[in-house]
Design a protein around this motif. Structure first.
Motif, PDB file in Angstrom:
ATOM      1  N   TYR A  48      59.835   7.756  49.183  1.00  0.00           N
ATOM      2  CA  TYR A  48      60.175   7.472  47.794  1.00  0.00           C
ATOM      3  C   TYR A  48      61.532   8.121  47.517  1.00  0.00           C
ATOM      4  O   TYR A  48      61.690   9.335  47.672  1.00  0.00           O
ATOM      5  CB  TYR A  48      59.134   8.039  46.836  1.00  0.00           C
ATOM      6  CG  TYR A  48      57.785   7.374  46.919  1.00  0.00           C
ATOM      7  CD1 TYR A  48      57.413   6.374  46.017  1.00  0.00           C
ATOM      8  CD2 TYR A  48      56.872   7.735  47.913  1.00  0.00           C
ATOM      9  CE1 TYR A  48      56.173   5.764  46.094  1.00  0.00           C
ATOM     10  CE2 TYR A  48      55.635   7.119  48.003  1.00  0.00           C
ATOM     11  CZ  TYR A  48      55.288   6.138  47.092  1.00  0.00           C
ATOM     12  OH  TYR A  48      54.059   5.530  47.177  1.00  0.00           O
ATOM     13  N   ASP A  59      53.945  11.055  39.523  1.00  0.00           N
ATOM     14  CA  ASP A  59      52.626  10.511  39.167  1.00  0.00           C
ATOM     15  C   ASP A  59      52.322   9.251  39.981  1.00  0.00           C
ATOM     16  O   ASP A  59      51.196   9.044  40.444  1.00  0.00           O
ATOM     17  CB  ASP A  59      52.584  10.172  37.673  1.00  0.00           C
ATOM     18  CG  ASP A  59      52.510  11.412  36.790  1.00  0.00           C
ATOM     19  OD1 ASP A  59      52.267  12.512  37.322  1.00  0.00           O
ATOM     20  OD2 ASP A  59      52.706  11.265  35.570  1.00  0.00           O
ATOM     21  N   ARG A  60      53.329   8.398  40.176  1.00  0.00           N
ATOM     22  CA  ARG A  60      53.121   7.166  40.949  1.00  0.00           C
ATOM     23  C   ARG A  60      52.810   7.477  42.404  1.00  0.00           C
ATOM     24  O   ARG A  60      51.947   6.829  43.018  1.00  0.00           O
ATOM     25  CB  ARG A  60      54.354   6.263  40.848  1.00  0.00           C
ATOM     26  CG  ARG A  60      54.209   4.964  41.634  1.00  0.00           C
ATOM     27  CD  ARG A  60      55.209   3.921  41.157  1.00  0.00           C
ATOM     28  NE  ARG A  60      56.569   4.243  41.527  1.00  0.00           N
ATOM     29  CZ  ARG A  60      57.144   3.847  42.675  1.00  0.00           C
ATOM     30  NH1 ARG A  60      56.449   3.158  43.568  1.00  0.00           N
ATOM     31  NH2 ARG A  60      58.401   4.146  42.915  1.00  0.00           N
ATOM     32  N   GLU A  64      49.400   6.314  44.222  1.00  0.00           N
ATOM     33  CA  GLU A  64      49.415   5.444  45.393  1.00  0.00           C
ATOM     34  C   GLU A  64      48.940   6.149  46.661  1.00  0.00           C
ATOM     35  O   GLU A  64      48.587   5.483  47.646  1.00  0.00           O
ATOM     36  CB  GLU A  64      50.824   4.873  45.586  1.00  0.00           C
ATOM     37  CG  GLU A  64      51.247   3.952  44.448  1.00  0.00           C
ATOM     38  CD  GLU A  64      52.675   3.438  44.590  1.00  0.00           C
ATOM     39  OE1 GLU A  64      53.354   3.821  45.572  1.00  0.00           O
ATOM     40  OE2 GLU A  64      53.108   2.657  43.715  1.00  0.00           O
TER      41      GLU A  64
END
Length: 337
Positions: A48, A59-60, A64
Motif C-alpha cells: 500500500y 483502516d482499509r 482487507e
C-alpha cells in the motif's frame, strides 16, 4: 503468526525484514510512501503506497487483512545532517505521524508493535560499550526523534484504553550488507557512512583517512557497531515470534528495550582490513588527528537479545562488506549507473 504490517517496508531495513518474514512463511503487508523506499523492493508483495498518518488508509489495510498479528514500525526520516537543517520536518514526520499511526493501530486492535529504534540515542561511555540501562543523550534532531518516539510508545502502553498494547523496541547502530539473496539493499549507491567512503576510495583511488588513532580501543582507531542487515532482520522476526514470551498479554510492564549488535564492535582499522580482504586490494590509508566533535564511538551489549530472543549475529564484518559490494554492483547495473 500469519501477517505482519511493516511501515517503511520498501526501505533498506524494512524490505530486508519483509524478505526474512517471507522466508518464514509469514506474509508482510507493506505500507510505504516511497519517499525513500523503492517500488522495486515491494514487487510481488502486498503493498500500500501512502502515509502512516493516513487513518483511512490504515483502516482499509486492516479491513482487507484482518489476519495482521503485529506491526513492525520502520518508517522514519534518518539523515542526520538533514535533520539539523530541517528539524521541524523530522519531528513532524517521525514523531507526530507515529502518534497518528498508533491511534490507528489501537483503533484496529493491533496489540503488538516492534519498533525499529536507534542506539544513537545513547550517551557516550568511557569504554564504548552500551547496554539497555546506559544513559540516553541523543545529540541530533534525528536521534532525538527516535528518543521521543520511544517515549511516546512507552507512554502509549500505559495510557487509558491501551490496556493490551505492548511494544518491543530494538536499538541498533550501523546496518551494512544486503539481503544475501540480493533481493534488496541500500537505495543509495554512495552512502556517507565509513563503508560507503571505503567503496568510494576504492573506486576513485582517493585516500581513506582514519581520523583519530589514539583512542583506548584494540588498535587505537575509533569503534562502531556494524551489523549485517540480515542479522537485524532475523532479530526483528525473532521479536515477533517470541513476542508473547517477552511481553505476556497480562504483563504489568508492557514495554521492553532490546539492544542489537555484534557484541564487540568493529574498529575503523578492522573495517578497512575486512574491506581490503573483500576487494583483494590495498587502499591508500592515511592517518590524522580526531576532528572536532569526534568520539571513541559505541557498540552494543547483546546479552538481553540472546536471552529473550534466542538471537545472536551470525554474519561477520567481511560478509557484510562482500554483500554490500555485490548489491552495489547489481543495483548500479539496474540503475544504469
Amino acid at each position: 503468526m500469519k501477517k505482519v504490517l511493516i511501515t517503511g517496508g520498501a526501505g533498506f531495513i524494512g524490505s530486508t525484514v519483509a524478505s526474512a518474514l517471507l522466508d518464514r512463511g509469514i506474509v508482510p503487508v507493506v505500507l510505504d510512501d516511497l519517499s525513500k523506499g523503492r517500488a522495486e523492493f515491494v514487487e510481488g508483495r502486498v503493498f500500500y503506497r501512502g502515509d502512516i498518518a493516513d487513518a483511512a488508509l490504515v483502516d482499509r489495510i486492516f479491513a482487507e487483512h484482518p489476519e495482521i498479528d503485529a506491526t513492525v514500525h520502520c518508517a522514519a526520516k534518518i539523515v542526520v545532517p538533514e535533520s539539523v537543517a530541517r528539524p521541524l520536518h523530522y519531528y513532524r514526520e517521525n514523531v507526530a505521524k507515529t502518534v497518528e499511526l498508533l491511534d490507528s493501530l489501537q483503533r484496529n486492535g493491533c496489540t503488538r508493535v516492534v519498533f525499529s529504534s536507534s542506539a544513537s540515542i545513547y550517551a557516550p561511555t568511557p569504554d564504548a560499550l552500551v547496554d539497555e540501562s546506559s544513559p540516553v543523550e541523543a545529540n541530533s534532531p534525528y536521534a532525538r526523534t527516535k528518543q521521543m518516539m520511544e517515549q511516546v510508545l512507552q507512554d502509549w502502553t500505559r495510557g487509558e484504553g491501551a490496556e493490551r498494547q505492548r511494544v518491543i523496541t530494538l536499538r541498533y547502530f550501523n546496518p551494512i550488507g544486503a539481503d544475501p539473496q540480493l533481493r534488496t539493499g541500500l537505495q543509495d549507491l554512495n552512502p556517507t557512512h565509513a563503508l560507503g567512503k571505503l567503496i568510494e576510495a576504492h573506486g576513485t583511488g582517493a585516500p581513506f583517512t582514519v581520523t583519530g588513532v589514539d583512542w583506548p580501543t584494540r588498535d587505537g582507531s575509533g569503534i562502531r557497531d556494524y551489523i549485517h542487515v540480515q542479522d537485524l532482520a532475523e532479530a526483528h522476526v525473532a521479536a515477533l515470534l517470541r513476542f508473547d514470551g517477552v511481553l505476556a498479554p497480562d504483563a504489568a510492564d508492557r514495554y521492553r528495550v532490546i539492544n542489537l549488535g555484534t557484541g564487540d564492535g568493529t574498529t575503523v582499522r578492522e573495517l578497512i582490513a575486512a574491506f581490503e580482504q573483500a576487494v583483494g586490494a590495498k587502499l591508500d590509508v592515511r592517518e590524522a588527528g580526531p576532528r572536532p566533535g569526534d568520539v571513541i564511538g559505541c557498540y552494543a551489549a547483546v546479552d538481553t537479545a540472546r536471552e529473550l530472543l534466542g538471537w545472536k549475529p551470525e554474519r561477520g564484518i567481511a560478509e557484510g562488506v562482500a554483500d554490500a559490494l555485490a548489491w552495489r554492483a547489481k543495483w548500479a547495473a539496474h540503475l544504469g549507473a
